[in-house]
Design a protein around this motif. Structure first.
Motif, mmCIF file in Angstrom:
data_model
loop_
_atom_site.group_PDB
_atom_site.id
_atom_site.type_symbol
_atom_site.label_atom_id
_atom_site.label_comp_id
_atom_site.label_asym_id
_atom_site.label_seq_id
_atom_site.Cartn_x
_atom_site.Cartn_y
_atom_site.Cartn_z
ATOM 1 N N VAL A 2 0.842 -1.199 0.000
ATOM 2 C CA VAL A 2 0.000 0.000 0.000
ATOM 3 C C VAL A 2 0.877 1.248 0.000
ATOM 4 O O VAL A 2 0.645 2.194 -0.772
ATOM 5 N N ALA A 3 1.906 1.260 0.845
ATOM 6 C CA ALA A 3 2.806 2.413 0.905
ATOM 7 C C ALA A 3 3.535 2.594 -0.419
ATOM 8 O O ALA A 3 3.722 3.728 -0.899
ATOM 9 N N ARG A 4 3.951 1.497 -1.042
ATOM 10 C CA ARG A 4 4.637 1.589 -2.328
ATOM 11 C C ARG A 4 3.710 2.133 -3.420
ATOM 12 O O ARG A 4 4.130 2.945 -4.254
ATOM 13 N N ALA A 5 2.466 1.689 -3.412
ATOM 14 C CA ALA A 5 1.500 2.197 -4.391
ATOM 15 C C ALA A 5 1.268 3.693 -4.195
ATOM 16 O O ALA A 5 1.232 4.466 -5.165
ATOM 17 N N ARG A 6 1.129 4.112 -2.947
ATOM 18 C CA ARG A 6 0.920 5.541 -2.666
ATOM 19 C C ARG A 6 2.116 6.367 -3.106
ATOM 20 O O ARG A 6 1.964 7.451 -3.692
ATOM 21 N N ALA A 7 3.302 5.859 -2.837
ATOM 22 C CA ALA A 7 4.511 6.604 -3.188
ATOM 23 C C ALA A 7 4.656 6.738 -4.702
ATOM 24 O O ALA A 7 4.953 7.826 -5.226
#
Length: 398
Positions: A46-51
């Motif tokens: 999720v954090a990677r997608a947001r970034a």
């Protein structure tokens, strides 16, 4: 075995569900991702997608079809049905990349409708559509030859559902037909019949690739009879029909169907009525004629969403369409009791190939300067498919 969550009963899982990893050479478009695909259990997804999404900013526009998983829908800039999403992409010329979280034919439509400077990306090329793949262009061209030999081609207008390949849309454009959606199929059929003498005349429509939408629209919407409809089976000589049958028919229906909506049965409707007194049964028009006849309401995905949005609190509903959407609607409407029409899970297996690992992989590839899984339609096909799509846009009521 089913489980109940709030007012929604989760159907029992099905062994037929295919998830979006690996290669299946027997599937519509079995391919592997180039490069490392993140693990599904990676807690940083999720954090990677947001970034990645933040880094791309306005350069990328993410589209999410209603049947996508919640984990993917969470990152969509716009959600909707296939044609709405393609039009949304065309309306964002500033977006260099259009990331289409849907299936292959949808991404093709987006490539046709967007500008030459925009690049359409499908996170997993294995996200095909079994219905669309039931009508191959060589089969359709052979079928047209059969109509020519039977002496009926000159009185036949092709109409193809949005759920078809760009090549089939192009065929339709070349032969003076139109594309339709499940919400305007009745308007499209009336337009087509008007070109060959009207609904009351003797002209014909070749409807592809979903026989059920074509039959349901012709009978329920236009007042034709079941006897006016014949099914053309491309796997049989002459489509399995005689020249006389083709001459007598008004609707020549391609032998195709949706693997999700085709699973619902009249028995499902009877069972839910017995179990839930006062329930309203609402189904998609891709269901069989027996199911739509037994239902209370029949309509497109957008129709189903609007109906639940307007429903009286405390009412009970049984919905016959893809499970991801039904679960999302149930969660959005805790004031309603929502049932899935079937007793077993019925996800769209190819749509479900677009999962969070594939989306992260696609977004991070774009950040790194690589355009993965770009969808490019042949220029001649794109031209004639656009002719058919533009004809649909010109239909009354659009």
């Amino acid at each position: 075995m089913s489980t109940t969550i709030g007012t929604f009963t989760e159907p029992a899982p099905s062994a037929l569900l295919l998830l979006g990893r690996g290669v299946d050479l027997a599937s519509e478009r079995g391919v592997e991702c180039v490069g490392a695909l993140p693990e599904p259990g990676d807690p940083t997804l999720v954090a990677r997608a947001r970034a990645a999404r933040a880094t791309l900013g306005d350069r990328a526009f993410v589209l999410g079809h209603h049947y996508q998983r919640d984990e993917v829908i969470a990152f969509a800039d716009v959600t909707g049905d296939s044609f709405k999403l393609a039009r949304e992409a065309a309306a964002r010329p500033e977006a260099e990349f259009v990331v289409f979280c849907g299936v292959h034919f949808m991404a093709e439509s987006a490539d046709i409708l967007t500008s030459a400077t925009q690049q359409v990306v499908l996170p997993d090329l294995a996200a095909g559509c079994s219905m669309a793949d039931m009508a191959a262009i060589d089969q359709v061209e052979d079928a047209w030859d059969v109509l020519v030999d039977a002496g009926v081609a000159q009185d036949t207008v092709p109409v193809t559902y949005m759920n078809s390949t760009a090549a089939i849309k192009a065929f339709t454009g070349r032969h003076g037909g139109t594309v339709c959606t499940s919400s305007n199929a009745d308007v499209a059929l009336r337009w087509a019949f008007d070109k060959v003498g009207g609904v009351g005349g003797r002209g014909k429509v070749l409807f592809m690739p979903d026989q059920h939408l074509g039959r349901n629209t012709a009978v329920r919407g236009l007042g034709l009879s079941l006897e006016d409809c014949v099914v053309f089976d491309p796997r049989k000589p002459g489509g399995g029909l005689t020249a006389a049958q083709l001459r007598d028919a008004r609707m020549i229906l391609w032998r195709g169907h949706c693997s999700v909506h085709g699973r619902f049965s009249a028995r499902n409707v009877a069972d839910v009525r017995a179990a839930v007194p006062g329930v309203t049964v609402m189904v998609h028009p891709e269901c069989t004629h027996e199911v739509v006849t037994a239902a209370d309401l029949v309509g497109s995905t957008e129709y189903i969403i609007r109906a639940l949005d307007a429903a009286e609190p405390g009412t009970s509903w049984a919905i016959g369409t893809e499970l991801n959407l039904v679960r999302r609607l149930a969660a959005a409407h805790p004031e309603l009791t929502v049932h899935y029409l079937d007793s077993t899970v019925c996800f769209c297996s190819t749509m479900n190939r677009i999962d969070l690992p594939h989306l992260v992989w696609a977004l991070e590839s774009l950040v790194e300067g690589r355009v993965p899984n770009r969808i490019v339609v042949d220029p001649d096909d794109a031209h004639w498919a656009r002719v058919a799509l533009d004809q649909m846009l010109a239909l009354p009521g659009r």
